[in-house]
Design an enzyme around this catalytic site. Structure first.
Site, short mmCIF file in Angstrom:
data_model
loop_
_atom_site.label_atom_id
_atom_site.label_comp_id
_atom_site.label_asym_id
_atom_site.label_seq_id
_atom_site.Cartn_x
_atom_site.Cartn_y
_atom_site.Cartn_z
N CYS A 1 0.82 -1.21 0.00
CA CYS A 1 0.00 0.00 0.00
C CYS A 1 0.85 1.25 0.00
O CYS A 1 0.45 2.29 -0.53
CB CYS A 1 -0.96 0.00 1.19
SG CYS A 1 -0.17 -0.10 2.80
N HIS B 1 -1.74 1.08 7.51
CA HIS B 1 -2.17 1.12 6.11
C HIS B 1 -2.04 2.54 5.56
O HIS B 1 -2.32 3.51 6.27
CB HIS B 1 -3.61 0.63 5.99
CG HIS B 1 -4.14 0.65 4.58
ND1 HIS B 1 -3.54 -0.06 3.56
CD2 HIS B 1 -5.21 1.28 4.04
CE1 HIS B 1 -4.22 0.15 2.44
NE2 HIS B 1 -5.23 0.95 2.70
#
Length: 644
Positions: free
Chosen positions: A44, A503
């Site tokens: 990510c 994330h």
């Protein structure tokens, strides 16, 4: 989580956005959704960096400028070079990067497409470290950004046959250039946005350089993320500066202080002010102060001594000291030769850094890593950082002609008025000598121009050279702010989670619309949502070169269907360089109050009163959150805060 080869489901790709919102309608009228990027396992951070860089017009134009091979054509009169449609064979990585940029910037209506970073990873000669995939580090996005831009720069140099010559000069004739031999000289913020060589006064780099008035030092800006910083270190007692340290930078790293509480809030302006705040270094040697002390000691010995030979030797030593003190800078060699260890004087020095020339694409990294004295571990400071849609860099830029070469004075000449005004009003500001109190050489000239006066760039360099030892004339004139220094927000990378797990998502602006992108999930958001987002980790601002993108405006039928509580926007307000009306007040100041609710990995709202540390230890973070997310019926509009 969908794999790299999976197609999108049939649900709305625009998340929780009101289907009647003008933002959504405008996005659909201008091509619709962008491309997402698959998460291939801990990737990510790569996806968010690629998406952010893909929003930069300056970077895309830079790559296009050298991407295609040139071929020679004979038109009957002369041989001319034209661009072919074949990419340059040496651009192995850049070809893959440009392909991915083009893919994610595509126009996919209301059903987007999904791409992968694997093609660019396979083209990296020195690919990402293995721990990028097997482990986790909060700094991965920043490191990957540096890696990508480093490879772009390396391949660009190959296409133009350029090699590194960093400080590999045989003599000053190579290091410094004659100003009269440079036809198109760039200095300071002249032609901001232009790359290539930028020149700074030789006298500021080396204050003792002979015949420096018409010499300059070149700095090579290669990619759009390259800019120039200026650092000044000098003694606060005598004012001596050993030289301005100019450096090519590829972005800024701003430290986030140890948070006082969960509710701590910071602004980008505040972090930048911390970055330019002078640092006082205690108990350091000052060569000039040491020689002055030695001279005073020798004069006292002369008065006390009756030995003619000894007096003669003392006077000869004082003469040599005076010769060195007459120079702009006392070198270490001269100090060691003319003084003794007993005469070393400890003083304070001031160290300060500012931008001298901002890059066309300014990357700002928010360093959230802080030391926790309770656990003796590095933890994440999760405090909110407010940032504007347009960022004025005027307060953080010191052009060469605006620099004071006296450390007792403010770094920038234009700041003297503020300091002296505060002193006269009795605000307790540390005393600075006024310009008239500063020593100046007899041949010094005024380096200031009146506001609005058009001065030749070469004259600016000469003035900065001759003024490097003179801060006595006209230094109270304040030049107007440069409108070119107002940069536009292009992308934001946010990090959710702890220091060791979490994330990354990205907010980016393209085709006049703001998008929230979490790997393959792409949907429209308002600018207000972007400005009130949490976990800001990297911010990308871009120089406004005046380009106006042609976009399809909303029609009257679309406007009639808008919810009555939404303010209507003109096509101009929806232009690529315009700001959403919800993001700022009428006076152009941003609203730093965060009004958006926080959510966990399942989209559940977290009460504002809940401490983040308690939240992260409540079982809804890390692996528990990942497993819960996999079992949930995931909607695009929900916050995927902790998935890999």
């Amino acid at each position: 989580m969908s794999s790299s080869n999976s197609s999108f489901n049939s649900r709305s790709r625009f998340g929780g956005m009101n289907k009647k919102s003008k933002e959504l309608k405008f996005a659909l009228k201008n091509g619709g959704e962008l491309g997402g990027i698959s998460n291939d396992g801990n990737t990510c951070f790569m996806n968010s960096v690629i998406q952010s860089l893909a929003s930069s017009r300056q970077l895309l134009n830079f790559i296009d400028s050298y991407f295609y091979q040139e071929i020679e054509m004979n038109n009957g009169e002369k041989i001319i070079k034209i661009k072919s449609n074949q990419p340059n064979s040496e651009l192995v990585f850049t070809q893959a990067l440009k392909k991915l940029f083009d893919d994610v910037n595509g126009k996919y209506g209301n059903r987007g497409k999904e791409f992968s970073t694997k093609p660019i990873l396979n083209k990296m000669p020195n690919g990402p470290k293995q721990n990028f995939f097997t482990g986790y580090n909060q700094e991965d996005a920043q490191e990957f950004y540096q890696l990508v831009m480093g490879l772009v720069e390396t391949e660009y140099k190959k296409t133009i046959g350029q090699t590194d010559k960093k400080n590999n000069f045989k003599n000053d004739d190579e290091k410094y250039w004659d100003i009269n031999q440079i036809p198109n000289l760039l200095s300071g913020c002249d032609d901001l946005g232009k790359l290539g060589n930028v020149y700074v006064p030789a006298s500021q780099v080396d204050p003792n350089l002979v015949d420096a008035d018409h010499k300059v030092f070149p700095l090579n800006l290669i990619t759009p993320v390259d800019g120039v910083s200026a650092e000044r270190i000098g003694c606060v007692a005598c004012g001596e500066v050993g030289g301005i340290r100019y450096s090519v930078i590829s972005g800024l790293s701003l430290n986030l202080p140890q948070k006082e509480s969960y509710y701590s809030k910071y602004t980008l302006d505040g972090l930048m002010n911390d970055w330019i705040t002078p640092e006082i270094i205690e108990d350091v040697n000052c060569n000039r102060c040491g020689l002055n002390q030695t001279k005073e000691f020798l004069n006292n010995k002369i008065e006390e001594s009756t030995n003619e030979t000894l007096i003669k030797n003392f006077k000869e030593r004082i003469e040599l000291i005076d010769n060195e003190l007459a120079k702009n800078h006392v070198s270490d060699e001269a100090f060691e030769k003319l003084t003794t260890k007993q005469m070393i004087r400890k003083t304070k020095k001031s160290k300060q850094i500012l931008l001298s020339r901002p890059p066309p694409l300014l990357s700002m990294h928010i360093n959230r890593s802080v030391f926790d004295p309770r656990t003796y571990m590095i933890v994440k400071n999760s405090s909110n950082v407010a940032f504007p849609a347009k960022f004025d860099l005027s307060s953080y830029v010191a052009e060469p002609k605006d620099i004071n070469m006296d450390a007792r004075l403010p770094f920038r000449k234009q700041d003297e008025r503020t300091i002296i005004s505060q002193q006269s009003s009795g605000n307790g500001v540390e005393d600075y000598p006024t310009s008239s109190e500063s020593p100046s050489s007899d041949n010094s000239q005024s380096s200031e121009s009146t506001p609005g006066e058009d001065i030749n760039m070469k004259e600016d360099i000469v003035n900065a050279n001759t003024a490097s030892t003179d801060v006595s004339n006209n230094s109270m004139i304040t030049e107007p702010a440069n409108p070119k220094l107002v940069y536009d927000l292009k992308a934001v990378i946010s990090h959710y989670g702890t220091h060791n797990y979490g994330h990354y998502i990205c907010y980016r602006k393209l085709r006049g619309t703001w998008w929230r992108i979490s790997d393959e999930s792409v949907y429209v958001v308002t600018e207000d949502e972007v400005l009130n987002s949490q976990g800001t980790f990297m911010i990308f601002y871009e120089f406004n070169d005046g380009f106006k993108e042609i976009l399809e405006p909303l029609g009257s039928d679309d406007e009639d269907q808008e919810p009555s509580n939404e303010k209507k926007s003109s096509p101009q307000e929806l232009d690529d360089d315009s700001s959403d009306e919800n993001s700022s007040s009428d006076d152009g100041q941003m609203n730093i109050n965060n009004t958006s609710a926080k959510t966990d990995s399942l989209g559940n709202t977290i009460p504002d009163s809940q401490d983040e540390d308690e939240y992260e230890s409540s079982g809804l973070s890390d692996d528990n959150a990942v497993n819960a997310t996999k079992d949930a019926d995931y909607n695009v509009g929900e916050e995927r805060a902790f998935h890999i």
